[in-house]
Each structure stands twice: as C-alpha cells, then as structure tokens.
Design a protein around this motif. Sequence first.
Motif, short mmCIF file in Angstrom:
data_model
loop_
_atom_site.label_atom_id
_atom_site.label_comp_id
_atom_site.label_asym_id
_atom_site.label_seq_id
_atom_site.Cartn_x
_atom_site.Cartn_y
_atom_site.Cartn_z
N ILE A 121 0.81 -1.21 0.00
CA ILE A 121 0.00 0.00 0.00
C ILE A 121 0.85 1.28 0.00
CG2 ILE A 121 -0.30 0.32 2.48
CD1 ILE A 121 -3.42 0.46 1.47
N GLU A 122 2.15 1.15 0.11
CA GLU A 122 3.02 2.31 0.26
C GLU A 122 2.85 3.33 -0.86
OE1 GLU A 122 7.63 3.29 1.40
OE2 GLU A 122 7.12 1.32 0.66
N LYS A 123 2.92 2.93 -2.13
CA LYS A 123 2.80 3.88 -3.25
C LYS A 123 1.41 4.50 -3.28
CE LYS A 123 6.12 1.53 -6.21
NZ LYS A 123 6.29 0.73 -7.43
N PHE A 124 0.40 3.69 -3.03
CA PHE A 124 -0.97 4.19 -3.01
C PHE A 124 -1.14 5.24 -1.92
CE2 PHE A 124 -5.25 3.86 -1.16
CZ PHE A 124 -6.02 4.27 -2.25
N SER A 125 -0.63 4.97 -0.73
CA SER A 125 -0.80 5.91 0.39
C SER A 125 -0.09 7.23 0.12
CB SER A 125 -0.34 5.29 1.70
OG SER A 125 1.03 5.05 1.70
N VAL A 126 1.07 7.20 -0.52
CA VAL A 126 1.78 8.44 -0.86
C VAL A 126 0.91 9.29 -1.78
CG1 VAL A 126 3.76 9.37 -2.13
CG2 VAL A 126 4.09 7.52 -0.49
N ARG A 127 0.31 8.65 -2.81
CA ARG A 127 -0.56 9.39 -3.74
C ARG A 127 -1.80 9.95 -3.03
NH1 ARG A 127 0.35 4.78 -7.05
NH2 ARG A 127 -1.77 4.10 -6.59
N GLU A 128 -2.41 9.16 -2.18
CA GLU A 128 -3.62 9.59 -1.48
C GLU A 128 -3.34 10.72 -0.50
OE1 GLU A 128 -6.92 8.67 -2.08
OE2 GLU A 128 -5.89 7.87 -3.85
N TYR A 129 -2.21 10.66 0.20
CA TYR A 129 -1.85 11.74 1.12
C TYR A 129 -1.57 13.02 0.33
CZ TYR A 129 -1.59 8.65 5.18
OH TYR A 129 -1.89 7.78 6.19
N ALA A 130 -0.96 12.91 -0.84
CA ALA A 130 -0.70 14.09 -1.68
C ALA A 130 -2.02 14.71 -2.13
CB ALA A 130 0.16 13.70 -2.87
N LYS A 131 -2.99 13.89 -2.51
CA LYS A 131 -4.31 14.40 -2.90
C LYS A 131 -4.99 15.11 -1.73
CE LYS A 131 -5.32 10.73 -6.24
NZ LYS A 131 -6.21 9.56 -6.48
N ILE A 136 -6.49 20.32 1.12
CA ILE A 136 -6.32 21.25 2.23
C ILE A 136 -5.81 22.59 1.71
CG2 ILE A 136 -4.96 21.73 4.33
CD1 ILE A 136 -5.09 18.67 4.88
N TYR A 137 -4.85 22.55 0.78
CA TYR A 137 -4.31 23.79 0.20
C TYR A 137 -5.41 24.57 -0.51
CZ TYR A 137 0.41 21.89 0.96
OH TYR A 137 1.56 21.39 1.49
N ARG A 138 -6.27 23.87 -1.25
CA ARG A 138 -7.35 24.54 -1.97
C ARG A 138 -8.41 25.08 -1.01
NH1 ARG A 138 -6.55 20.20 -5.47
NH2 ARG A 138 -8.38 19.09 -4.68
N LEU A 139 -8.64 24.36 0.07
CA LEU A 139 -9.66 24.77 1.04
C LEU A 139 -9.23 26.01 1.82
CD1 LEU A 139 -12.38 23.99 2.35
CD2 LEU A 139 -11.07 22.62 3.98
N LEU A 140 -7.94 26.13 2.13
CA LEU A 140 -7.42 27.23 2.93
C LEU A 140 -6.19 27.86 2.24
CD1 LEU A 140 -7.66 25.33 6.30
CD2 LEU A 140 -9.17 27.17 5.56
N PRO A 141 -6.37 28.45 1.07
CA PRO A 141 -5.23 28.95 0.30
C PRO A 141 -4.46 30.07 0.97
CG PRO A 141 -7.28 29.71 -0.67
CD PRO A 141 -7.64 28.74 0.42
N HIS A 142 -5.10 30.82 1.86
CA HIS A 142 -4.42 31.95 2.49
C HIS A 142 -3.27 31.50 3.41
CE1 HIS A 142 -7.84 30.81 5.02
NE2 HIS A 142 -7.13 31.23 6.07
N GLY A 146 2.73 30.81 -0.47
CA GLY A 146 4.11 30.75 -0.93
C GLY A 146 4.52 29.37 -1.44
N ARG A 147 3.65 28.42 -1.43
CA ARG A 147 4.00 27.06 -1.83
C ARG A 147 3.78 26.79 -3.31
NH1 ARG A 147 3.89 22.82 2.79
NH2 ARG A 147 4.43 24.22 4.46
N GLY A 148 3.13 27.70 -4.02
CA GLY A 148 2.92 27.51 -5.46
C GLY A 148 1.90 26.43 -5.77
N LEU A 149 1.10 26.08 -4.83
CA LEU A 149 0.13 25.03 -5.06
C LEU A 149 -1.27 25.59 -5.26
CD1 LEU A 149 1.40 22.62 -2.30
CD2 LEU A 149 1.73 22.36 -4.74
#
Length: 150
Positions: A121-131, A136-142, A146-149
């Motif tokens: 599950i390691e590769k899958f979990s890395v992708r899911e945590y990134a999503k 979170i970044y989109r929900l609270l962009p302020h 500075g992260r460019g995301l």
Amino acid sequence: MSTFVDIKPDQWVLAFDEPYGPYMRSMQEQLEMFRNRGGGWDSHSAAEIFHVYHVTDVKPKTYFIGESVTHPNAYLKDRQPRTHVIAVGATKEEMVALRDRLFSIGDETDDRIEAEMYRRIEKFSVREYAKAEAKIYRLLPHFFKGRGLC
C-alpha cells in the motif's frame, strides 16, 4: 463429551486460565484462534491466557495443582478443570517453551501480514496523502500562498 489429555500426578501441564478456556468452542477451535495475534485477546500476554501447573492429584474431571507459572495477579484455585488442559510435560521449562511457541505463531503471522500489507500500500498511500494535502491547500489557500500550489 470432551476428551481429556491424559495427566498424572507430578507432571506439568499447559492449560488455559479459566476465563480463556474453551467454553463455546471445542479445544481444537480454541487453539486454532492462536493463528492470529493473541488468539483474539491481542492485548493480553501469554502468561495471562495460558498457565503452567504442577499436578499433585488427578480426578475424573479436575486436577489439583501445586506450583504454578502464571501472571502476577492471577486468581488461582487448587482445583482446576481438565477441560482446559492443552498439553502435558515432564518439566516446567518444557511447558513454558510450548506456551511461548504457541503464542508466538499468531504474532509472527500477523507481523508478516502487516509488513506485506504496508509494502503493497506504500505507493498508493503516498498518492492519497498528496491528494488530501492538495485539498487542504485549496480549502485554505491563504495559509499556503508561498507554496505555489494554489
């Protein structure tokens, strides 16, 4: 009717402590439970579940104990049910070793299963945590400008 393990005075027995004994299952089914960690009691130790007793006398359905190897707070009665006896041996050390081997089977099996599960599950979990992080970044962009995301 249950078949009892043949025991004689001056032998050592490995037995279930009474609360863990085979009440609703056969002895075979009860022992098969230890293919998993702790046999269903994963927060309990081998010394809590299994006791090692020196037999002083044997009756048709019970036996009497002298010395015992149990957990420190065990409530012991001199008379124990024969239905809970798993094995008989000549020495205390032999029965303690058998107890530890039986208990370790489920531990080792569950450890191997968990290691394989996490490996797969390691590769899958890395992708899911990134999503999840991107959400979170989109929900609270302020907070993340500075992260460019965003």
